[in-house]
Structure formats: structure tokens, C-alpha cells
Design a protein around this motif. Sequence first.
Motif, PDB file in Angstrom:
ATOM      1  N   ILE A 115      27.062 -43.535  33.303  1.00 41.81           N
ATOM      2  CA  ILE A 115      27.883 -42.936  32.355  1.00 41.81           C
ATOM      3  C   ILE A 115      27.392 -43.371  30.946  1.00 41.81           C
ATOM      4  N   THR A 116      26.968 -44.415  30.720  1.00 39.46           N
ATOM      5  CA  THR A 116      26.455 -44.963  29.505  1.00 39.46           C
ATOM      6  C   THR A 116      25.273 -44.012  29.075  1.00 39.46           C
ATOM      7  N   LEU A 117      24.218 -43.849  29.977  1.00 40.60           N
ATOM      8  CA  LEU A 117      23.019 -43.270  29.694  1.00 40.60           C
ATOM      9  C   LEU A 117      23.310 -41.824  29.723  1.00 40.60           C
ATOM     10  N   TRP A 118      23.985 -41.167  30.256  1.00 37.51           N
ATOM     11  CA  TRP A 118      24.181 -40.021  30.200  1.00 37.51           C
ATOM     12  C   TRP A 118      24.923 -39.343  28.826  1.00 37.51           C
ATOM     13  N   THR A 119      26.010 -40.588  28.464  1.00 36.47           N
ATOM     14  CA  THR A 119      26.699 -40.134  27.215  1.00 36.47           C
ATOM     15  C   THR A 119      25.815 -40.417  26.094  1.00 36.47           C
ATOM     16  N   GLU A 178      29.230 -46.087  22.406  1.00 35.21           N
ATOM     17  CA  GLU A 178      29.897 -45.729  23.800  1.00 35.21           C
ATOM     18  C   GLU A 178      30.554 -47.013  24.326  1.00 35.21           C
ATOM     19  N   SER A 179      29.844 -48.076  24.538  1.00 33.56           N
ATOM     20  CA  SER A 179      30.362 -49.200  25.476  1.00 33.56           C
ATOM     21  C   SER A 179      31.422 -49.677  24.330  1.00 33.56           C
ATOM     22  N   THR A 192      32.730 -48.046  33.297  1.00 33.73           N
ATOM     23  CA  THR A 192      31.835 -47.882  32.241  1.00 33.73           C
ATOM     24  C   THR A 192      31.457 -49.630  31.695  1.00 33.73           C
ATOM     25  N   LEU A 193      30.315 -49.658  31.519  1.00 38.80           N
ATOM     26  CA  LEU A 193      29.970 -51.143  30.922  1.00 38.80           C
ATOM     27  C   LEU A 193      30.804 -51.771  29.991  1.00 38.80           C
ATOM     28  N   TRP A 212      28.220 -60.422  33.344  1.00 42.59           N
ATOM     29  CA  TRP A 212      27.141 -59.480  33.969  1.00 42.59           C
ATOM     30  C   TRP A 212      27.032 -58.271  33.130  1.00 42.59           C
ATOM     31  N   PRO A 213      28.189 -57.483  33.064  1.00 37.97           N
ATOM     32  CA  PRO A 213      27.986 -56.174  32.421  1.00 37.97           C
ATOM     33  C   PRO A 213      27.556 -56.149  30.948  1.00 37.97           C
ATOM     34  N   SER A 214      27.931 -57.574  30.192  1.00 35.32           N
ATOM     35  CA  SER A 214      27.326 -57.727  28.908  1.00 35.32           C
ATOM     36  C   SER A 214      25.735 -57.684  29.145  1.00 35.32           C
ATOM     37  N   LEU A 215      25.379 -58.440  30.033  1.00 36.55           N
ATOM     38  CA  LEU A 215      23.929 -58.502  30.162  1.00 36.55           C
ATOM     39  C   LEU A 215      23.196 -56.989  30.415  1.00 36.55           C
ATOM     40  N   ALA A 216      24.037 -56.230  31.218  1.00 35.21           N
ATOM     41  CA  ALA A 216      23.717 -55.110  31.296  1.00 35.21           C
ATOM     42  C   ALA A 216      23.364 -54.257  30.324  1.00 35.21           C
ATOM     43  N   ILE A 217      24.362 -54.200  29.257  1.00 38.03           N
ATOM     44  CA  ILE A 217      24.133 -53.595  28.293  1.00 38.03           C
ATOM     45  C   ILE A 217      23.158 -54.027  27.138  1.00 38.03           C
ATOM     46  N   LEU A 218      23.018 -55.457  27.251  1.00 32.58           N
ATOM     47  CA  LEU A 218      21.833 -56.103  26.568  1.00 32.58           C
ATOM     48  C   LEU A 218      20.363 -55.632  26.996  1.00 32.58           C
TER      49      LEU A 218
END
Lengths: 284, 314
Positions: free
Chosen positions: A84-88, A218-219, A234-235, A255-261
Motif C-alpha cells: 500500500i505504501t509503495l503504490w500510494t 502516507e505513513s 499499512t505501515l 518493526w514497522p517503524s524500521l520498515a518505514i525507515l
Amino acid sequence: MNDAPETGPPPRKVRSPGWHAIVIGASIMVVVILAALFAPLIAPHDPYAQSMLARFRPPSAEYWLGSDRFGRDTFSRILYGLRITLWTALASTVMAMVTGTAAGILSGYHGGRVDRWISAANDVLMSFPQMVAGIIIVALLGPGVTNLIIAIAITTFPAFYRMARSAALALRERDYIDACRVLGYSDLRIVSRHILPETMDDMIVIATLWLATAVRTESSLAFIGLGAPPPAATLGGLVREGFDNLLDFPGLAIWPSLAILVVMIGLNLMGDGLRDANDPRTSA
Amino acid sequence: MLRYFGRRVLTLIPTLFAVLTLAFVLVRIVPGDPALIILGDQATPEAIARFHSETGLDLPIWQQYLGFLSELLRGDLGVSMISNRPVLTSIMEVLPYTLELSLAGVAVGVSFGVPLGVIAARSNGGWADWAVRILTLGGLSFPAFVSAVMLLLVFSVWLGWFPVISTGKPITDPVGRLMSLALPAFSLGLVMMAYVARVTRGGMMNVMRSDFIRTARAKGVPARRIVWKHALRNVLLGVVTFTGLYFSVLIGNSVLTEIVFNRPGLGKLVVGALERRDYTLLQGLVVAYAILVVLVNALTDLCYGAVDPRVKTE
């Protein structure tokens, strides 16, 4: 900036500045994009499958990054959140780039009343902090990924508009554009064949840099609760869920924070590298 | 200078007027009758009619618009649909918190960013330059809420150095207030710090190549003095410009900081107004944000004169 000697042996081929940043950033993004694309194959669990028996599990062989309060697998949800993040981010940036460039070139090339009106509208848009504009537009449009994309694109529009407008203003005065006019080329042909291609390098560099901003927006919206509606993962939404259980289960936020980073670092590296390669003066 | 400032403000009036109109229109194109939202689906037609006449929603749209503008000129933003409190009062109550946080964010951004940028420029390709580069890359990559959550987790929850809830400290307890402001300000200022470091580094690299720096070197001015006095003064104009541009981004990002640290402020007010569908409050907030951004832009222009005397003569 004319340091190169006029004569003498041809200069040794050097790699353009920013080369390392582009390679590292692109590698990160390739991994991230593959992970998002093949999420259904990689994810060990259904990201939406709830299990009251598996609530708040610590990381284990079965739940790699643990599970949330509904017993859903965090790792799988992060993979789906990436999609979702990448597409948005991609869709909104492309939308802003296309509309912003078109409006900017129209404004700068045409000038006069058209320029005044579009510039005025752009000024109004810029009278709001980007995040606040995003929040209000999403809230007014209602929930949904498409509305999210439109909202982020609207807040990103001014960046492309201003750049394209100033480029078109400068190009309009150039001799070769005058020559085109004398030859009787139509405005459409001059703009599409002679002005647009000249601005594209800059626009693509800005687009890469603004992709990171789109991910941030987005995030952030998802964190506030204005992202893709549940049960979609969503992240930003995952960080929010983790934040609500921060004292007991900090991993759910980490974990999701690291993914966003990781996504942000990859995009920023690519954007910085492309900018340095495009305009060597900005780097060392 | 004042005349210059006055002229600048005059050119902003059309934009501001358009923003006010937008605020008025936005609230009215939102789907759904506010009366139904407030009174509930079961409301009788009489109750709805009464609500409409009380709030002026039964008047023709142009009369509503004129009323909105004339009230605004008298400094009246109307009353909240939900709580019946004057909108202006609600905004003025929390505005100091948002301003305090945003200014503290700017302070963090500039006071860390400028020295980092100078150090990087002096090292130019050395290890310090690389360290600053990695640091700024990291700084740019933290969305405001991620840095806020991480800082809260590490420094408040795990280490216990700062309070978890950052409000409620009166002005008479400056240490407590500063302690509760530190984490939010740092989390908000992190991205700005990275940008300021980059702007400063780029500016320094350019200025250090210029003739007057060579002259200063030739006549034996100590390197430290050249960098921090002669060169930096010329770089600061760029930093001021950037700060002015970025201040509105900070005000926007403070929404997230306020949520994570549970601070009162404009951001929390906006999110609350949206959740409760309090459209008059939302309308007032749109106006407040726009005026804030316009004022900051005008103030930035004013600062140019203070940093660069050449601006005044133009």
C-alpha cells in the motif's frame, strides 16, 4: 564553471558523483519492491487471519516478528503494508508530476492571465502546511486508497508546478524557441518537443526526492487513522497499533517503524544520488 | 524597511482572501447536513429547521458568505457546532503550545544543523563530512511520528530520563517544562536539522571559494574567525530563507508530535474537529493555519534585512 581545458588529452572517464548513493539506494529499493510484489508468496501467514490463541506472541520460528492483539502475524502485515505504501507513494507522485509539470509549463510558457490564475491557485495551496492540507483533504474526500493518492498528489503539486514553471519561463526566452516560432511551429509542438524534454531530467530527480516525502505523508496519515481503511495493513497504521501497546509490546511499534525507515533511506539515497549526478555543483 | 514589509503584506491580501473563501466553501461542500450529524438521524424536521435558523444555514449562500467575512473582520470565528464554545477561544487556548513546540523544533534544527554543516564543510570529504552525511540521511528518513515513538520508547519508557506525558507543567516550573518539551522538540526538529546541515554545508563550500575569504586568509585572519564570522554570516541568509520556508512544514508535522506526546495544540484540535465533524471549528482552524503561514512568510522577509543589510537598500 568552466574548469576543463579547451585542448589537451580527453579527460579520463570518471563515474558521476552520487554513483555510490544511487547503487546502494536502488539495491535497497529493489529488495523492498520485490518483497512487496511477492508478498503473497513470502508471507508466512495470512495478514488478516485472526487467532485469539496467538495474541501478542513474541518473535518465534512461527511468528518471525511476533503477532498483534488479534493474533495476526506482524511480518506478513508489514509485507502487505509495504504494498500500500509503495503504490500510494508512486501513484501520487506520478500524478503530481504529470499535473504539476503540465500546469507549470502552461503557466510559464503561456504567461499572462493563465499564469496569474494558476499561480494564485498554487499560492492558496501553499498557504497550508503540507501535512494539514493532506489531513483535511483526506478527511473531506473520505477513506480509501484512491482518495489518499489524490490527497497526497494535491499536496505535492506545488513542488512540480514551481519547478516546471520557472524552467518554462527561462526556456521561453531562448533563441532556439524563437527560431521554432519563426518557423511557424504550433505551441503544442514547441512545448511537447522542445520544452518538455528539456525539463524532464529535473522533474525526474525531484520526483525521486518527493517519493520519500509521499511515503512520509502516507505513513503519517495512516498513523493518524486517515490511511487505507482497515482491515488493510499499512505501515503507519501498524506503528499506531504498536504505539497503543507501547509499554507492554514495544516490538509491535519498532518493526514497522524500521520498515518505514528502510524505505525512506533507500528513496533518499537514490534521490540524493540522482540529484548529485544531475547537478554536480551541489556535491563536494 | 517597514514600508517594504507593509508592501509585502499588501500583496498577500488576495491570497488570504482566496484562502478565506476556500475555508468557507470547504465546510459547505462536505457531504451530509450538519444538523443531522449533531442532532442525530432521528431528529424531527422541526428540530432540524430550528438548528438551521439558529446557525444561519437557512440563509442564501451569499448572505452566509458575507456574514462569515464580516464576522471575521471583527475577529469573530463563530462558535463550535459541537461544544458551542467560541472557535477563537479554542484556538487561542492551544496556539501557544503549538508555537512553543514549533519554535523549539526550529531551535533544535538550527542550533544542531548549522554547526554540523560547518563541520562537514571544513572536513570536506574527510571522516567528519561522511559522519554528518550519514547523520543527515538518517535525519531526513525519520517521519515525525516514527522519531517521536522511538524517542519516547528509548528515553521515557526504557531509560526514564524524560516524562512520558509532556503536558501539565506550569510556566513556574521552567525545568519541568523544558524537560517535557525536550523530546517533542528534538523529534520535530530532527528532519529540519538534517536539511539545515545540508544548506549550511553547501553554502559554506561556495563561500569559502570566494575572493573575500582568500583576502582574509592572505592578511592572516585566524581560520576559526574566517569560518565562524566572515563565512558563516554569508551562509546564514540561506539558512534564514530555509527556516522561513520550513517553519510551515514544522507546524504541519507538529500534528503528529502532539498526538504521540499527547500535547495540546492546533494539530490535536484539527484531528478532534474532523473526528467530531465540528465544521465551524474546522473552518476557523483552516483560517488560523493560513494566517500563521502567511505571517511566518512575511516575518522571514523581515529577517532578511537583519541578516543581510544589502536587502534594505533594494
